[in-house]
Design a protein around this motif. Structure first.
Motif, mmCIF file in Angstrom:
data_model
loop_
_atom_site.group_PDB
_atom_site.id
_atom_site.type_symbol
_atom_site.label_atom_id
_atom_site.label_comp_id
_atom_site.label_asym_id
_atom_site.label_seq_id
_atom_site.Cartn_x
_atom_site.Cartn_y
_atom_site.Cartn_z
ATOM 1 N N SER A 97 75.995 100.724 164.967
ATOM 2 C CA SER A 97 75.271 99.826 164.063
ATOM 3 C C SER A 97 74.570 100.587 162.948
ATOM 4 N N GLU A 98 74.678 101.916 162.963
ATOM 5 C CA GLU A 98 74.137 102.802 161.936
ATOM 6 C C GLU A 98 72.612 102.816 161.913
ATOM 7 N N ARG A 99 71.975 102.403 162.980
ATOM 8 C CA ARG A 99 70.521 102.529 163.099
ATOM 9 C C ARG A 99 70.256 103.741 163.996
ATOM 10 N N VAL A 100 70.398 104.918 163.424
ATOM 11 C CA VAL A 100 70.388 106.144 164.213
ATOM 12 C C VAL A 100 69.053 106.858 164.064
ATOM 13 N N SER A 101 68.790 107.749 165.009
ATOM 14 C CA SER A 101 67.601 108.586 165.004
ATOM 15 C C SER A 101 67.909 109.804 165.865
ATOM 16 N N PRO A 102 67.131 110.883 165.743
ATOM 17 C CA PRO A 102 67.356 112.037 166.621
ATOM 18 C C PRO A 102 67.276 111.681 168.101
ATOM 19 N N ALA A 103 66.330 110.799 168.474
ATOM 20 C CA ALA A 103 66.197 110.423 169.881
ATOM 21 C C ALA A 103 67.420 109.676 170.376
ATOM 22 N N LEU A 104 68.005 108.837 169.527
ATOM 23 C CA LEU A 104 69.186 108.074 169.930
ATOM 24 C C LEU A 104 70.369 109.006 170.173
ATOM 25 N N TYR A 125 74.571 116.045 170.266
ATOM 26 C CA TYR A 125 73.472 117.002 170.142
ATOM 27 C C TYR A 125 73.464 117.625 168.739
ATOM 28 N N ARG A 126 74.642 117.918 168.209
ATOM 29 C CA ARG A 126 74.698 118.501 166.868
ATOM 30 C C ARG A 126 74.262 117.495 165.805
ATOM 31 N N LEU A 127 74.603 116.221 166.008
ATOM 32 C CA LEU A 127 74.139 115.190 165.083
ATOM 33 C C LEU A 127 72.617 115.044 165.163
ATOM 34 N N ALA A 128 72.073 115.132 166.370
ATOM 35 C CA ALA A 128 70.614 115.068 166.525
ATOM 36 C C ALA A 128 69.960 116.282 165.878
ATOM 37 N N GLU A 129 70.553 117.457 166.059
ATOM 38 C CA GLU A 129 70.014 118.674 165.474
ATOM 39 C C GLU A 129 70.044 118.616 163.955
ATOM 40 N N GLN A 130 71.043 117.959 163.408
ATOM 41 C CA GLN A 130 71.138 117.820 161.960
ATOM 42 C C GLN A 130 69.955 117.037 161.396
ATOM 43 N N LEU A 131 69.469 116.055 162.159
ATOM 44 C CA LEU A 131 68.335 115.247 161.719
ATOM 45 C C LEU A 131 66.995 115.892 162.069
ATOM 46 N N ALA A 132 66.943 116.628 163.173
ATOM 47 C CA ALA A 132 65.695 117.256 163.624
ATOM 48 C C ALA A 132 65.987 118.682 164.074
ATOM 49 N N PRO A 133 66.211 119.594 163.132
ATOM 50 C CA PRO A 133 66.671 120.943 163.507
ATOM 51 C C PRO A 133 65.650 121.780 164.266
ATOM 52 N N ARG A 134 64.367 121.400 164.232
ATOM 53 C CA ARG A 134 63.339 122.200 164.908
ATOM 54 C C ARG A 134 62.918 121.610 166.258
ATOM 55 N N ASP A 135 63.579 120.549 166.690
ATOM 56 C CA ASP A 135 63.225 119.927 167.959
ATOM 57 C C ASP A 135 63.655 120.846 169.112
ATOM 58 N N PRO A 136 62.706 121.314 169.929
ATOM 59 C CA PRO A 136 63.069 122.276 170.988
ATOM 60 C C PRO A 136 63.947 121.671 172.077
ATOM 61 N N ASP A 137 63.767 120.379 172.384
ATOM 62 C CA ASP A 137 64.580 119.747 173.423
ATOM 63 C C ASP A 137 66.038 119.634 172.987
ATOM 64 N N ILE A 138 66.255 119.265 171.740
ATOM 65 C CA ILE A 138 67.619 119.150 171.224
ATOM 66 C C ILE A 138 68.303 120.505 171.244
ATOM 67 N N ARG A 139 67.617 121.517 170.765
ATOM 68 C CA ARG A 139 68.208 122.860 170.716
ATOM 69 C C ARG A 139 68.493 123.382 172.121
ATOM 70 N N ALA A 140 67.589 123.107 173.053
ATOM 71 C CA ALA A 140 67.776 123.590 174.426
ATOM 72 C C ALA A 140 68.966 122.909 175.089
ATOM 73 N N ASN A 141 69.090 121.595 174.924
ATOM 74 C CA ASN A 141 70.206 120.885 175.550
ATOM 75 C C ASN A 141 71.542 121.235 174.913
ATOM 76 N N LEU A 142 71.541 121.455 173.605
ATOM 77 C CA LEU A 142 72.776 121.886 172.946
ATOM 78 C C LEU A 142 73.201 123.249 173.469
ATOM 79 N N ARG A 143 72.252 124.147 173.605
ATOM 80 C CA ARG A 143 72.572 125.476 174.131
ATOM 81 C C ARG A 143 73.058 125.389 175.577
ATOM 82 N N PHE A 144 72.410 124.539 176.380
ATOM 83 C CA PHE A 144 72.814 124.386 177.778
ATOM 84 C C PHE A 144 74.227 123.818 177.881
ATOM 85 N N ALA A 145 74.538 122.816 177.050
ATOM 86 C CA ALA A 145 75.877 122.222 177.083
ATOM 87 C C ALA A 145 76.933 123.233 176.669
#
Length: 303
Positions: A97-104, A125-145
């Motif tokens: 629906s194009e109502r996106v956010s880093p959390a979504l 995770y990469r799409l979330a990182e693109q919107l919020a590149p400094r979010d530690p949870d996003i970066r950690a989960n991307l690295r873990f995956a």
């Protein structure tokens, strides 16, 4: 890997964004003024009808906006219940629906990872990182995956590219623009007030160097965003061949979640290179592209 703890704040932000979009649509379509008095009576009833229809449309938009938080909440409940496949489908429906956010994107990545679809999780995770590149949870989960992926993956970025990646493209654009305009302002001031030219020399040079540096950083991140294409493998196993034909010899095999750099495209085939600098061809349907609009139409996250 639980859904983002800031769910309620993100829900409010998403709903507010949707309401702003509906208001913007009203601004973009103002009613024209009718200059001729002879037409006013004839159009009065029609204008009332148009206004009624417009209000109905706005009401339906706001109703859909109110549905977004409840849909997000329902998807989170499915995740908490361990129904990861259903939760991923619910998140992807919101993304469509194009109502996106880093959390979504982040929560969708978590659900996809839990359901065993690592490649699609990495994409989110990469799409979330693109919107919020400094979010530690996003970066950690991307690295873990990425650590769960066996086989070839994308080359690791250099330290300076990782440093540049701490800001979004919009943030680099604002910084570069401010620095350039400040430099131009100092140059203009020095020409306007020649008595200040000598005293402003050091400031002008410093701001000029900063503007050049920020412009280079902007050019690099812009190149990475629009010119560098990644192919994220979403098949359980994909064969990379020496040529763009099914009859071509097998070169090597990559598994779900492998990230390859795209070099070229030919029909249903993509030429890719892995971190070991091995170049070969694999089929498009076995990967999702990041960014999606680079070489093909935006792929469905659920397809």
């Amino acid at each position: 890997m639980k859904p983002d703890s800031r769910t309620r704040a993100q829900i409010a932000a998403v709903a507010a964004d949707v309401r702003r979009l509906s208001l913007k649509s009203e601004i973009r379509n103002p009613k024209s003024e009718i200059a001729r008095t002879s037409l006013r009576r004839r159009l009065q009833s029609a204008s009332h009808l148009i206004l009624l229809l417009f209000l109905c449309c706005c009401g339906s938009d706001l109703a859909r906006a109110d549905d977004v938080p409840s849909a997000f909440e329902q998807a989170n409940k499915l995740y908490e219940q361990g129904k990861f496949t259903e939760a991923a489908a619910a998140y992807e429906k919101l993304i469509a629906s194009e109502r996106v956010s880093p959390a979504l994107y982040f929560n969708c990545g978590n659900a996809l990872f839990k359901s065993g679809r690592i490649g699609r999780a990495i994409l989110n995770y990469r799409l979330a990182e693109q919107l919020a590149p400094r979010d530690p949870d996003i970066r950690a989960n991307l690295r873990f995956a990425r650590n769960q992926v066996s086989g070839a993956d994308a080359p690791s970025p250099t330290w300076w590219r990782r440093w540049i990646g701490h800001l979004t493209l919009n943030e680099w654009t604002v910084l570069a623009a401010v620095a350039v305009w400040l430099w131009f302002g100092l140059l203009a001031l020095a020409q306007w007030r020649t008595a200040l030219k000598k005293s402003l020399g050091g400031y002008t040079a410093t701001v000029g160097v900063a503007a050049a540096f920020l412009s280079v950083c902007l050019a690099v991140i812009g190149y990475d965003r629009f010119e560098v294409k990644s192919a994220i493998v979403v098949a359980s196993e994909a064969v990379v061949r020496y040529g763009p034909l099914d009859e071509s010899d097998r070169y090597y095999t990559v598994r779900d979640g492998a990230e390859l750099t795209v070099l070229d495209a030919k029909g249903d085939w993509l030429e890719v290179i892995d971190r070991l600098r091995r170049t070969g061809w694999l089929r498009r349907e076995q990967v999702l592209l990041f960014p999606a609009a680079s070489l093909t139409a935006s792929p469905s996250l659920s397809g």
